[in-house]
Design a protein around this motif. Structure first.
Motif, mmCIF file in Angstrom:
data_model
loop_
_atom_site.group_PDB
_atom_site.id
_atom_site.type_symbol
_atom_site.label_atom_id
_atom_site.label_comp_id
_atom_site.label_asym_id
_atom_site.label_seq_id
_atom_site.Cartn_x
_atom_site.Cartn_y
_atom_site.Cartn_z
ATOM 1 N N ILE A 130 0.846 -1.188 0.000
ATOM 2 C CA ILE A 130 0.000 0.000 0.000
ATOM 3 C C ILE A 130 0.884 1.241 0.000
ATOM 4 C CG2 ILE A 130 -1.778 1.252 1.260
ATOM 5 C CD1 ILE A 130 -2.659 -1.391 2.483
ATOM 6 N N SER A 131 0.583 2.193 -0.913
ATOM 7 C CA SER A 131 1.419 3.390 -1.008
ATOM 8 C C SER A 131 0.678 4.664 -0.652
ATOM 9 C CB SER A 131 1.963 3.524 -2.437
ATOM 10 O OG SER A 131 0.894 3.660 -3.366
ATOM 11 N N TYR A 132 -0.647 4.568 -0.502
ATOM 12 C CA TYR A 132 -1.440 5.783 -0.354
ATOM 13 C C TYR A 132 -2.614 5.491 0.558
ATOM 14 C CZ TYR A 132 -3.511 10.188 -2.023
ATOM 15 O OH TYR A 132 -4.019 11.459 -2.127
ATOM 16 N N VAL A 133 -2.798 6.288 1.600
ATOM 17 C CA VAL A 133 -3.872 6.079 2.564
ATOM 18 C C VAL A 133 -4.698 7.354 2.675
ATOM 19 C CG1 VAL A 133 -4.441 5.564 4.963
ATOM 20 C CG2 VAL A 133 -2.493 4.435 3.888
ATOM 21 N N LYS A 134 -6.030 7.214 2.560
ATOM 22 C CA LYS A 134 -6.938 8.339 2.763
ATOM 23 C C LYS A 134 -7.741 8.091 4.036
ATOM 24 C CE LYS A 134 -7.605 9.699 -2.067
ATOM 25 N NZ LYS A 134 -8.613 9.999 -3.124
ATOM 26 N N LEU A 135 -7.746 9.063 4.919
ATOM 27 C CA LEU A 135 -8.515 8.974 6.158
ATOM 28 C C LEU A 135 -9.642 9.986 6.113
ATOM 29 C CD1 LEU A 135 -5.565 8.807 8.724
ATOM 30 C CD2 LEU A 135 -6.840 6.901 7.749
ATOM 31 N N THR A 136 -10.868 9.529 6.338
ATOM 32 C CA THR A 136 -12.030 10.416 6.312
ATOM 33 C C THR A 136 -12.355 10.881 7.719
ATOM 34 O OG1 THR A 136 -12.900 9.226 4.406
ATOM 35 C CG2 THR A 136 -14.430 10.618 5.606
ATOM 36 N N GLY A 137 -12.546 12.205 7.858
ATOM 37 C CA GLY A 137 -12.793 12.781 9.180
ATOM 38 C C GLY A 137 -14.032 12.230 9.853
ATOM 39 N N GLY A 138 -15.165 12.167 9.147
ATOM 40 C CA GLY A 138 -16.391 11.635 9.727
ATOM 41 C C GLY A 138 -16.902 12.481 10.883
ATOM 42 N N ASP A 139 -17.368 11.826 11.938
ATOM 43 C CA ASP A 139 -17.938 12.492 13.110
ATOM 44 C C ASP A 139 -16.834 13.211 13.892
ATOM 45 O OD1 ASP A 139 -19.147 13.250 15.458
ATOM 46 O OD2 ASP A 139 -20.094 11.303 15.835
ATOM 47 N N PRO A 140 -16.959 14.538 14.108
ATOM 48 C CA PRO A 140 -15.926 15.264 14.854
ATOM 49 C C PRO A 140 -15.659 14.689 16.238
ATOM 50 C CG PRO A 140 -17.426 16.807 13.794
ATOM 51 C CD PRO A 140 -18.019 15.438 13.612
ATOM 52 N N ALA A 141 -16.644 14.025 16.833
ATOM 53 C CA ALA A 141 -16.453 13.450 18.162
ATOM 54 C C ALA A 141 -15.406 12.328 18.153
ATOM 55 C CB ALA A 141 -17.783 12.907 18.690
ATOM 56 N N LEU A 142 -15.106 11.788 16.968
ATOM 57 C CA LEU A 142 -14.159 10.675 16.860
ATOM 58 C C LEU A 142 -12.799 11.123 16.349
ATOM 59 C CD1 LEU A 142 -16.574 8.057 15.213
ATOM 60 C CD2 LEU A 142 -16.089 8.379 17.647
ATOM 61 N N TRP A 143 -12.556 12.432 16.284
ATOM 62 C CA TRP A 143 -11.333 12.927 15.655
ATOM 63 C C TRP A 143 -10.108 12.907 16.561
ATOM 64 C CZ3 TRP A 143 -13.324 17.898 12.742
ATOM 65 C CH2 TRP A 143 -14.050 17.477 11.613
ATOM 66 N N SER A 144 -10.288 12.757 17.856
ATOM 67 C CA SER A 144 -9.146 12.869 18.760
ATOM 68 C C SER A 144 -8.007 11.910 18.414
ATOM 69 C CB SER A 144 -9.593 12.667 20.216
ATOM 70 O OG SER A 144 -10.283 11.457 20.370
ATOM 71 N N PRO A 145 -8.272 10.674 17.936
ATOM 72 C CA PRO A 145 -7.155 9.789 17.587
ATOM 73 C C PRO A 145 -6.620 10.019 16.168
ATOM 74 C CG PRO A 145 -9.186 8.525 18.003
ATOM 75 C CD PRO A 145 -9.552 9.952 17.847
ATOM 76 N N LEU A 146 -7.190 10.985 15.429
ATOM 77 C CA LEU A 146 -6.853 11.138 14.014
ATOM 78 C C LEU A 146 -5.378 11.467 13.814
ATOM 79 C CD1 LEU A 146 -7.981 11.150 11.132
ATOM 80 C CD2 LEU A 146 -8.507 13.574 11.416
ATOM 81 N N ALA A 147 -4.865 12.450 14.535
ATOM 82 C CA ALA A 147 -3.462 12.833 14.383
ATOM 83 C C ALA A 147 -2.539 11.697 14.805
ATOM 84 C CB ALA A 147 -3.168 14.088 15.189
ATOM 85 N N GLU A 148 -2.911 10.994 15.877
ATOM 86 C CA GLU A 148 -2.100 9.860 16.335
ATOM 87 C C GLU A 148 -2.057 8.772 15.268
ATOM 88 O OE1 GLU A 148 -2.004 6.544 19.960
ATOM 89 O OE2 GLU A 148 -3.482 8.173 19.971
ATOM 90 N N CYS A 149 -3.198 8.538 14.609
ATOM 91 C CA CYS A 149 -3.255 7.534 13.543
ATOM 92 C C CYS A 149 -2.339 7.938 12.383
ATOM 93 C CB CYS A 149 -4.691 7.383 13.068
ATOM 94 S SG CYS A 149 -4.925 6.143 11.775
#
Length: 278
Positions: A2-21
């Motif tokens: 895999i060379s390219y990953v897209k992460l969808t923000g979705g519900d703002p309540a679930l964003w806290s782990p986004l940067a860590e991911c």
């Protein structure tokens, strides 16, 4: 592979782990990571995502008119979205703006949208032709289109050849390419004097189809095999048109998950390019 990953923000309540991911993906792989969001609250995560070395922020902006934006999206948040773009660009995070071109609705705004993105420091503007066949699938936007005075998405379709020709006359460079991973529609990129690249995505240019497409009533379609999407409810989704073409990872035994993902990715490895729908 895999060379390219897209992460969808979705519900703002679930964003806290986004940067860590994002940070873990960047530390453990050589993947490019793109975060996709349509929510203005993504602005509050700019510093964390910049520190995590996210490669791009992807936001949809179809108009600069707040009233039209509300009719198209159903939400009155255009000001916040535009401010989020400026914040990310100001912090050095590359930004891409997607614009779905709608005949008689926003096609007169293309130059204004490009000018705004140039002034905001956006890196890429991607102009997409309307996926008219999506109204025949499981996702439908017909009700919202009726708010704009149209009964069908097909009434809003606009070929992008004239827009491409106008951009060609203004551009200092032109290229033809496909998205990272080699799938999706072939696209044209026009670099403006400001450094902004305007990309044209025309589904008539063709796309990649795989074994799961055999016998599908939508074939050939405007989506095809562009990406394997991990949804908010943990499904691996092949297709925008058919929710049945997916793998529910919640139902997979943990020890089998790696093999199941590998099997899903083989569909993309074995895909074949065909001309798009007429």
């Amino acid at each position: 592979g895999i060379s390219y990953v897209k992460l969808t923000g979705g519900d703002p309540a679930l964003w806290s782990p986004l940067a860590e991911c994002v940070q873990k993906i960047k530390e453990q792989t050589s993947c490019r990571v793109e975060v996709i969001s349509r929510h203005p609250k993504i602005a509050g995560f700019a510093r964390q995502l910049a520190q995590a070395r996210v490669d791009m922020l992807n936001i949809s902006v179809d108009t600069l008119d707040p009233d039209l934006h509300r009719k198209i999206t159903g939400v009155n948040d255009l000001g916040g979205i535009l401010e989020a773009l400026k914040i990310y660009a100001g912090m050095g995070v590359p930004c891409k703006v997607n614009v779905v071109v709608l005949k008689g609705v926003n096609d007169h705004e293309i130059n204004s949208l490009i000018s705004f993105c140039e002034s905001a420091g956006v890196k890429i503007v991607k102009l997409l032709d309307l996926m008219t066949d999506i109204e025949d699938g499981t996702e439908t936007f017909v009700q919202r289109m009726r708010l704009l005075g149209f009964d069908s998405l097909r009434e809003l379709y606009l070929p992008l050849q004239n827009i491409a020709e106008n951009l060609r006359r203004r551009a200092i460079n032109e290229r033809r390419f496909q998205q990272p991973g080699g799938l999706g529609n072939p696209m044209l990129g026009f670099t403006m004097k400001s450094g902004l690249e305007v990309v044209i995505k025309d589904h008539h240019a063709g796309a990649w189809y795989g074994s799961i497409c055999r016998g599908c009533k939508h074939y050939p379609c405007s989506s095809a095999l562009m990406a394997l999407r991990l949804t908010a409810d943990a499904r691996l989704q092949y297709c925008l048109f058919r929710e049945d073409l997916c793998i529910d990872t919640k139902l997979v035994e943990p020890q089998r998950l790696t093999d199941v993902i590998a099997s899903a990715l083989r569909v993309y490895d074995e895909a074949v390019f065909h001309q798009g729908p007429e």
